[in-house]
Enzyme design. Structure first.
Site, PDB file in Angstrom:
ATOM      1  N   SER A  41       0.815  -1.211   0.000  1.00  0.00           N
ATOM      2  CA  SER A  41       0.000   0.000   0.000  1.00  0.00           C
ATOM      3  C   SER A  41       0.851   1.265   0.000  1.00  0.00           C
ATOM      4  CB  SER A  41      -0.912   0.008   1.225  1.00  0.00           C
ATOM      5  OG  SER A  41      -0.119  -0.098   2.400  1.00  0.00           O
ATOM      6  N   ASN A 128      -1.668  -1.655  13.994  1.00  0.00           N
ATOM      7  CA  ASN A 128      -3.121  -1.461  14.062  1.00  0.00           C
ATOM      8  C   ASN A 128      -3.503  -0.166  14.792  1.00  0.00           C
ATOM      9  OD1 ASN A 128      -3.037  -3.905  12.831  1.00  0.00           O
ATOM     10  ND2 ASN A 128      -3.889  -5.084  14.532  1.00  0.00           N
ATOM     11  N   THR A 173     -40.249  27.128  -8.031  1.00  0.00           N
ATOM     12  CA  THR A 173     -40.527  25.818  -7.442  1.00  0.00           C
ATOM     13  C   THR A 173     -40.878  24.944  -8.639  1.00  0.00           C
ATOM     14  OG1 THR A 173     -42.894  26.243  -7.123  1.00  0.00           O
ATOM     15  CG2 THR A 173     -41.452  26.803  -5.283  1.00  0.00           C
ATOM     16  N   SER A 295     -15.364  24.215 -27.724  1.00  0.00           N
ATOM     17  CA  SER A 295     -15.611  22.912 -28.332  1.00  0.00           C
ATOM     18  C   SER A 295     -14.636  22.722 -29.480  1.00  0.00           C
ATOM     19  CB  SER A 295     -17.047  22.869 -28.844  1.00  0.00           C
ATOM     20  OG  SER A 295     -17.165  21.927 -29.886  1.00  0.00           O
ATOM     21  N   LYS A 301     -19.186  27.677 -29.042  1.00  0.00           N
ATOM     22  CA  LYS A 301     -19.464  27.178 -27.699  1.00  0.00           C
ATOM     23  C   LYS A 301     -18.598  27.751 -26.594  1.00  0.00           C
ATOM     24  CE  LYS A 301     -21.371  23.322 -27.199  1.00  0.00           C
ATOM     25  NZ  LYS A 301     -22.593  22.916 -26.555  1.00  0.00           N
ATOM     26  N   ASN A 303     -18.485  26.224 -22.926  1.00  0.00           N
ATOM     27  CA  ASN A 303     -19.079  25.193 -22.080  1.00  0.00           C
ATOM     28  C   ASN A 303     -18.707  25.356 -20.603  1.00  0.00           C
ATOM     29  OD1 ASN A 303     -20.282  23.939 -24.298  1.00  0.00           O
ATOM     30  ND2 ASN A 303     -18.406  22.772 -24.735  1.00  0.00           N
ATOM     31  N   GLU A 308     -19.845  21.491 -14.509  1.00  0.00           N
ATOM     32  CA  GLU A 308     -20.276  20.110 -14.793  1.00  0.00           C
ATOM     33  C   GLU A 308     -19.386  19.095 -14.077  1.00  0.00           C
ATOM     34  OE1 GLU A 308     -21.841  19.874 -19.237  1.00  0.00           O
ATOM     35  OE2 GLU A 308     -20.029  21.079 -19.062  1.00  0.00           O
ATOM     36  N   TYR A 335      -9.149  -5.522  14.168  1.00  0.00           N
ATOM     37  CA  TYR A 335      -8.540  -5.099  12.909  1.00  0.00           C
ATOM     38  C   TYR A 335      -8.629  -6.241  11.908  1.00  0.00           C
ATOM     39  CZ  TYR A 335      -5.308  -3.749   9.282  1.00  0.00           C
ATOM     40  OH  TYR A 335      -4.774  -3.442   8.052  1.00  0.00           O
ATOM     41  N   GLN A 340      -7.386  -1.767   5.201  1.00  0.00           N
ATOM     42  CA  GLN A 340      -6.384  -1.054   4.400  1.00  0.00           C
ATOM     43  C   GLN A 340      -7.044  -0.386   3.190  1.00  0.00           C
ATOM     44  OE1 GLN A 340      -2.329  -2.643   3.979  1.00  0.00           O
ATOM     45  NE2 GLN A 340      -2.715  -2.776   1.792  1.00  0.00           N
ATOM     46  N   LYS A 343      -7.992   3.797   2.670  1.00  0.00           N
ATOM     47  CA  LYS A 343      -7.197   4.989   2.384  1.00  0.00           C
ATOM     48  C   LYS A 343      -7.463   5.641   1.042  1.00  0.00           C
ATOM     49  CE  LYS A 343      -4.114   3.317   5.618  1.00  0.00           C
ATOM     50  NZ  LYS A 343      -4.978   2.130   5.693  1.00  0.00           N
TER      51      LYS A 343
HETATM   52  N1  ARG Z   1      -1.146  -1.060   5.990  1.00  0.00           N
HETATM   53  C1  ARG Z   1      -2.028  -1.508   7.017  1.00  0.00           C
HETATM   54  C2  ARG Z   1      -3.350  -0.732   6.895  1.00  0.00           C
HETATM   55  O1  ARG Z   1      -3.336   0.256   6.267  1.00  0.00           O
HETATM   56  C3  ARG Z   1      -1.444  -1.240   8.351  1.00  0.00           C
HETATM   57  C4  ARG Z   1      -1.925  -2.166   9.427  1.00  0.00           C
HETATM   58  C5  ARG Z   1      -1.434  -3.530   9.161  1.00  0.00           C
HETATM   59  N2  ARG Z   1      -1.794  -4.410  10.204  1.00  0.00           N
HETATM   60  C6  ARG Z   1      -1.708  -5.738  10.054  1.00  0.00           C
HETATM   61  N3  ARG Z   1      -2.088  -6.450  11.052  1.00  0.00           N
HETATM   62  N4  ARG Z   1      -1.314  -6.285   8.937  1.00  0.00           N
HETATM   63  O2  ARG Z   1      -4.367  -1.122   7.414  1.00  0.00           O
END
Ligand code: ARG
Length: 478
Positions: A41, A128, A173, A295, A301, A303, A308, A335, A340, A343
């Protein structure tokens, strides 16, 4: 050697083959390629680096306070983390995809630089409680900027209202002309929505401001962690008192995503009106060249793409809220790695809210208002038919009867292809002997707003009062 590449936000991202995992002790074989790819991630959560480092510094200070780290170790950690933060700021830090996430990237880099002290940092902490703390801080940090953008937009709307206080337009209205209103009244309705949005944002921030750090993986930790110290260092309002709740709660994020969805809904309604008003059929406003696009095929045009796009982006804001509600649905304590997935929707919502607010503020502050067109529109649609009925009420006619009489006059005009202004006094008097010369003023849409004497109506004094209250709200943040 790692291959440097460009990662998220121009950050350097690379792979390091066969590096031992921070959790490697228990494992004999290595993770499959797909396990690596699905787990990582850091290409998006590197965005949490500032919060992660702030959290780690507070945690290290706390470990020193409870004698887990000595003064030298603390010093090395603080200096090392500050150095890493500055490198990331400058885009010089090399993130390793193989280190999975932002937390392990920072911790491993710290250990490479300062040795054993780095290895002690994670004592009495889990990713966590760490990640839950980071995302809460992230929302709180970003919210400050979002709140200023909201305040700015309220100010721009108030200025626009003040500048055009005497412009009269048709109020609608069902998208049918209803009654004459001040353009400023219409604009200020949006300012009030945004004031409520600021309140919703403040509420979301206060639900973020409860500290999970110090809860460990889920059960608490075997150290006398000073969580009150952590709370104070990191500026949270309170400490979460159930370690299981602390690591599994994402309600605060839902609150923020909900705030953003409602804001998006408000902005999409406003943008819809800007789009309509800037059409040649309405021509109530003209959007600046800098906020319209041409356009590639139709030369004439202009726009309203910005409006939008803001209207369209509301879809992402709702989608992000629903992604998170769906990710969380049915998750058992505590957890789970599903989390994850929180995000990307969060980051996307933050970016979408910011660009949308900037876009709308830019459009409003540069548009021109066509008072003449609004005047024509408000005169051509019997917008004072209710005033006519109320006029007869003043003369003693019950409202249901006066409504009937006024409706009859409108019907007569339609058959005769006339409007209220081309009717002679004699024609009008045929509908009721009570009608006198004052009727001319009653039928005039430009005098109608001043007859709205109820609080919160569209009269000039009400607009002035609203402007005063809204300016007050911008200043006090309420
Ligand atoms: N990258 C993980 C998240 O965003 C961090 C926590 C990971 N915890 C675990 N027990 N693998 O949630």
């Amino acid at each position: 050697m790692p291959q440097a590449g460009e990662g998220h936000n121009n950050r350097k991202l690379a792979m390091k083959k066969n590096e031992k995992k921070l959790w490697g002790g228990r494992f004999e074989g290595s993770a499959s390629d797909v396990t690596e790819r699905i787990s990582r991630s850091v290409h998006f959560d590197s965005r949490l680096y500032r919060q992660d480092i702030r959290g780690s510094i507070a945690h290290a200070k706390m470990l020193n306070k409870i004698d887990v780290l000595d003064a030298n170790e603390l010093d090395d950690i603080v200096v090392g983390l500050a150095q890493i933060r500055d490198e990331i700021d400058r885009g010089e830090f090399l993130f390793l995809d193989s280190r999975e996430d932002i937390h392990m990237n920072i911790e491993a880099a710290l250990t490479e630089r300062i040795g054993d002290a780095g290895k002690r940092l994670h004592t009495g902490r889990s990713r966590n409680d760490q990640v839950a703390t980071d995302v809460r801080m992230f929302i709180m940090d970003e919210s400050a900027g979002i709140d200023s953008l909201l305040a700015k937009l309220v100010s721009v709307l108030v200025e626009t209202a003040e500048k055009h206080i005497d412009v009269i337009m048709p109020g609608y209205t069902h998208m049918q002309v209803a009654q004459p209103v001040r353009f400023s009244h219409h604009i200020l309705a949006y300012a009030w929505m945004l004031v409520r949005d600021r309140k919703r944002l403040a509420d979301a921030v206060s639900s973020c401001s409860r500290l999970p750090l110090g809860s460990g993986a889920m059960a608490g930790v075997n150290y006398a962690n000073d969580r009150e110290f952590l709370r104070n260092e990191l500026g949270f309002n309170s400490v979460i008192m159930n370690s299981m709740d602390a690591v599994s709660d994402r309600d605060f994020m839902l609150d923020f995503l909900y705030f953003a969805s409602v804001l998006g809904m408000h902005l999409s309604r406003f943008c819809e009106e800007l789009i309509l008003w800037s059409s040649s059929e309405f021509s109530f406003i003209r959007l600046a060249d800098s906020f319209t696009t041409g356009s590639s095929i139709m030369p004439q045009k202009r726009n309203p793409d910005v409006a939008e796009l803001v209207r369209g982006k509301t879809g992402r804001l709702y989608g992000n809220l629903f992604s998170m509600l769906t990710v969380l649905k049915g998750l058992p304590m505590t957890y789970n790695r599903d989390m994850q997935e929180d995000k990307e929707p969060l980051f996307d919502t933050v970016d979408t809210v910011i660009i949308s607010l900037e876009g709308v503020t830019g459009m409003v502050s540069t548009m021109t208002v066509n008072a003449q067109r609004m005047q024509t529109a408000v005169r051509s649609n019997f917008s004072t038919a209710t005033d006519l009925a109320d006029y007869l009420v003043r003369k003693g006619v019950p409202f249901r009867e006066s409504h009937e009489i006024s409706g009859g006059i409108v019907r007569y005009c339609e058959t005769e292809e006339k409007d209220f202004f081309s009717l002679s006094a004699d024609e009008l008097k045929k509908f009721s002997p009570l009608i006198d010369d004052e009727i001319v003023t009653i039928l005039d849409p430009s005098s109608a707003p001043e007859r709205k004497i109820s609080a919160g109506g569209t009269s000039r004094s009400s607009i002035i009062e609203q402007i005063r209250m809204l300016r007050d709200a911008v200043e006090t943040g309420l």
